[in-house]
Design a protein around this motif. Structure first.
Motif, short mmCIF file in Angstrom:
data_model
loop_
_atom_site.label_atom_id
_atom_site.label_comp_id
_atom_site.label_asym_id
_atom_site.label_seq_id
_atom_site.Cartn_x
_atom_site.Cartn_y
_atom_site.Cartn_z
N LEU A 155 0.83 -1.21 0.00
CA LEU A 155 0.00 0.00 0.00
C LEU A 155 0.86 1.26 0.00
CD1 LEU A 155 -2.76 -1.08 2.54
CD2 LEU A 155 -3.11 -0.58 0.11
N ARG A 156 1.92 1.24 0.79
CA ARG A 156 2.79 2.43 0.87
C ARG A 156 3.50 2.66 -0.46
NH1 ARG A 156 6.99 2.28 5.59
NH2 ARG A 156 5.15 1.35 6.55
N TYR A 157 4.00 1.58 -1.04
CA TYR A 157 4.69 1.74 -2.32
C TYR A 157 3.70 2.11 -3.41
CZ TYR A 157 7.78 0.86 -6.26
OH TYR A 157 8.54 1.02 -7.39
N GLY A 158 2.48 1.56 -3.36
CA GLY A 158 1.46 1.85 -4.36
C GLY A 158 1.08 3.31 -4.40
N GLU A 159 1.22 4.00 -3.26
CA GLU A 159 0.93 5.42 -3.22
C GLU A 159 1.90 6.20 -4.12
OE1 GLU A 159 0.46 8.95 0.17
OE2 GLU A 159 0.96 6.88 0.73
N ARG A 160 3.15 5.71 -4.21
CA ARG A 160 4.16 6.38 -5.03
C ARG A 160 4.15 5.87 -6.46
NH1 ARG A 160 7.84 4.83 -0.78
NH2 ARG A 160 7.87 6.38 0.88
N ALA A 161 3.51 4.73 -6.70
CA ALA A 161 3.50 4.13 -8.04
C ALA A 161 2.05 3.90 -8.47
CB ALA A 161 4.27 2.81 -8.03
N PRO A 162 1.30 4.98 -8.74
CA PRO A 162 -0.14 4.84 -9.00
C PRO A 162 -0.48 4.02 -10.24
CG PRO A 162 0.63 7.07 -9.51
CD PRO A 162 1.74 6.38 -8.81
N TYR A 163 0.47 3.88 -11.18
CA TYR A 163 0.17 3.16 -12.42
C TYR A 163 0.73 1.74 -12.44
CZ TYR A 163 -0.87 7.94 -13.70
OH TYR A 163 -1.39 9.22 -13.72
N ASP A 164 1.23 1.28 -11.31
CA ASP A 164 1.82 -0.06 -11.24
C ASP A 164 0.74 -1.06 -10.84
OD1 ASP A 164 3.33 -2.37 -10.71
OD2 ASP A 164 5.07 -1.20 -10.09
N THR A 165 0.10 -1.64 -11.83
CA THR A 165 -1.03 -2.56 -11.55
C THR A 165 -0.60 -3.76 -10.73
OG1 THR A 165 -0.65 -3.68 -13.67
CG2 THR A 165 -2.24 -1.86 -13.65
N HIS A 217 -0.64 -3.02 -7.00
CA HIS A 217 -1.99 -2.93 -6.44
C HIS A 217 -2.63 -4.31 -6.35
CE1 HIS A 217 -1.20 1.22 -6.96
NE2 HIS A 217 -1.53 1.31 -8.25
N GLU A 218 -2.40 -5.15 -7.34
CA GLU A 218 -2.91 -6.52 -7.29
C GLU A 218 -2.27 -7.29 -6.13
OE1 GLU A 218 -1.92 -7.82 -11.18
OE2 GLU A 218 -3.78 -7.10 -12.10
N HIS A 219 -0.97 -7.05 -5.90
CA HIS A 219 -0.25 -7.70 -4.79
C HIS A 219 -0.86 -7.26 -3.46
CE1 HIS A 219 2.98 -9.57 -2.61
NE2 HIS A 219 3.46 -8.42 -2.17
N ALA A 220 -1.19 -5.97 -3.33
CA ALA A 220 -1.80 -5.48 -2.10
C ALA A 220 -3.16 -6.15 -1.87
CB ALA A 220 -1.97 -3.96 -2.18
N LEU A 221 -3.95 -6.29 -2.91
CA LEU A 221 -5.26 -6.94 -2.77
C LEU A 221 -5.13 -8.40 -2.36
CD1 LEU A 221 -7.15 -5.38 -5.82
CD2 LEU A 221 -7.76 -5.13 -3.40
N ARG A 222 -4.12 -9.09 -2.88
CA ARG A 222 -3.92 -10.50 -2.50
C ARG A 222 -3.58 -10.64 -1.02
NH1 ARG A 222 -1.37 -10.85 -7.60
NH2 ARG A 222 0.68 -10.49 -6.65
N LEU A 223 -2.87 -9.65 -0.50
CA LEU A 223 -2.40 -9.74 0.89
C LEU A 223 -3.43 -9.26 1.90
CD1 LEU A 223 1.26 -8.43 0.42
CD2 LEU A 223 0.54 -10.79 0.77
N LEU A 224 -4.34 -8.38 1.47
CA LEU A 224 -5.32 -7.81 2.40
C LEU A 224 -6.45 -8.79 2.70
CD1 LEU A 224 -5.48 -4.23 0.87
CD2 LEU A 224 -4.77 -4.77 3.21
#
Length: 415
Positions: free
Chosen positions: A375-385, A388-395
């Protein structure tokens, strides 16, 4: 050719003696009769070492890396060695040696040498953090010099540990003004490069360090009107260099140079640094040297001359990120990684390091099982799908933060 043949015969003879006597000493627990063919200081060291060291071990034990960094910063040997850094590097690289400085315990605090020798040395942890006292690594030149207080050399199978039989080491202790041993200076290389002149070189360098220690002590005791604290370099997401809290007046090119030197402590040849800064651009030598000279003045002379390398402590946020990643500390790396390396720079060397840092941090995030990291890295990389998919798998399915990750993924896919 004759000298190499002599060295080979000597190595073969020592290997034979080692195979004959070390197993007997280990089994008997005492020094057997008939070992007179070998040096007495070597066989006595074998006997002392066998109680704590397995001759089959493949490398030296390692102390905590962060603690070693602080110990070197506070070592009385730091300033005199920094002053000789250019000469030490030149000698090591020209002669095919790797040079090391230890503290009084036998822990290596600083090394230099060409890349090939450095890689070989690192295989046996002859590198910062490696412990080379007798209890840790058995018979070697460093442990003998620390124990006796005298210069020592150890060739091939005179080493107790078989992984060192391909080496020859020349070492001398460094004494402080009060006579205490502060550490040792060692020059090591492969057995076939053995050269008696190496010991004379080590003695001369140690004499120079000891002389500087004697003159440095009274100077350190006097108040110094100039800034003397370490330089703090911020180069992730922004760029600024400070000393004692005061910004240094550096042009962008000089910040690039300082960043490259902070990221590569072994330094650069003039040709390689020029290429890292300018690439194929036509830039005069005087322009390049003027940038180096200005930075050197800003650092109170803190750049070696023969090979460009820092001789003063510089804390660098990018280097700290890499150090955290090397230690598997993704949390710290993400906290320190505030953005791309010198984002406005187009210097080839900076662009290469920028990519390396971005890829390294992202790979650490993708390998982490912590949704907070994604989530923290995704904030800096808004276009890195993928992030974001990795975050959803872990949540967890009921975690309210899934909405945030899902929204980011939808935006990235739409764009």
């Amino acid at each position: 050719m004759s000298q190499r043949s002599d060295l080979r015969r000597r190595r073969v003879r020592l290997e034979s003696e080692w195979s004959r006597w070390v197993p007997r000493m280990k089994a008997a627990g005492s020094k057997p009769v008939g070992v007179e063919a070998l040096r007495n200081d070597v066989t006595e060291s074998w006997m002392r070492s066998l109680s704590s060291v397995d001759p089959a071990r493949d490398s030296a034990p390692v102390s905590d890396g962060g603690a070693v960094h602080h110990r070197w910063d506070g070592s009385p040997l730091r300033r005199p060695v920094d002053g000789l850094a250019g000469e030490l590097r030149g000698i090591a690289e020209d002669a095919g040696f790797v040079t090391a400085v230890t503290d009084a315990s036998g822990t290596i605090l600083w090394t230099c040498g060409g890349p090939t020798m450095r890689r070989r040395a690192e295989r046996v942890n002859f590198a910062p953090g490696g412990r080379w006292d007798e209890q840790a690594m058995g018979t070697n030149a460093l442990s003998l010099a620390l124990r006796t207080g005298r210069p020592a050399s150890v060739f091939s199978a005179e080493h107790l540990v078989t992984a060192l039989h391909g080496w020859v080491c020349y070492c001398a202790p460094v004494h402080g003004p009060d006579g205490r041993i502060l550490g040792v200076l060692d020059m090591s290389t492969t057995w076939d490069r053995s050269n008696p002149l190496a010991m004379a070189t080590v003695r001369t360098l140690v004499a120079t360090i000891e002389s500087r220690l004697r003159t440095e002590l009274p100077r350190q005791a006097r108040p110094h009107p100039e800034h003397t604290g370490p330089v703090s370099l911020t180069c992730l997401g922004s760029e600024q260099a400070r000393r004692d809290g005061v910004p240094l007046a550096l042009r962008p090119r000089q910040v690039e140079i300082l960043t490259l030197l902070a990221l590569e402590p072994d330094g650069f040849s003039p040709e390689r640094l020029r290429e890292a800064l300018y690439g194929d651009r036509a830039v005069t030598a005087s322009t390049f040297k003027a940038e180096i000279s200005h930075l050197r003045r800003a650092l109170d002379g803190g750049i070696a001359t023969r090979r460009y390398a820092l001789t003063v402590p510089v804390s660098c946020d990018a280097a700290e990120v890499l150090r955290a990643l090397a230690q598997g500390d993704t949390e710290t790396a993400l906290r320190l990684y505030r953005g791309p390396l010198l984002p406005r720079s187009e210097a080839p060397g900076i662009e290469e390091w920028r990519t390396h840092l971005e890829v390294s941090v992202r790979e650490a995030v993708m390998a982490s099982d912590s949704p907070e990291h994604a989530l923290r890295y995704g904030e800096r990389a808004p276009y890195d799908t993928e992030v974001h998919e990795h975050a959803l798998r872990l949540l967890d399915a009921r975690d309210p933060r899934r909405a945030l990750a899902a929204g980011r993924l939808a935006t990235a896919l739409r764009d």
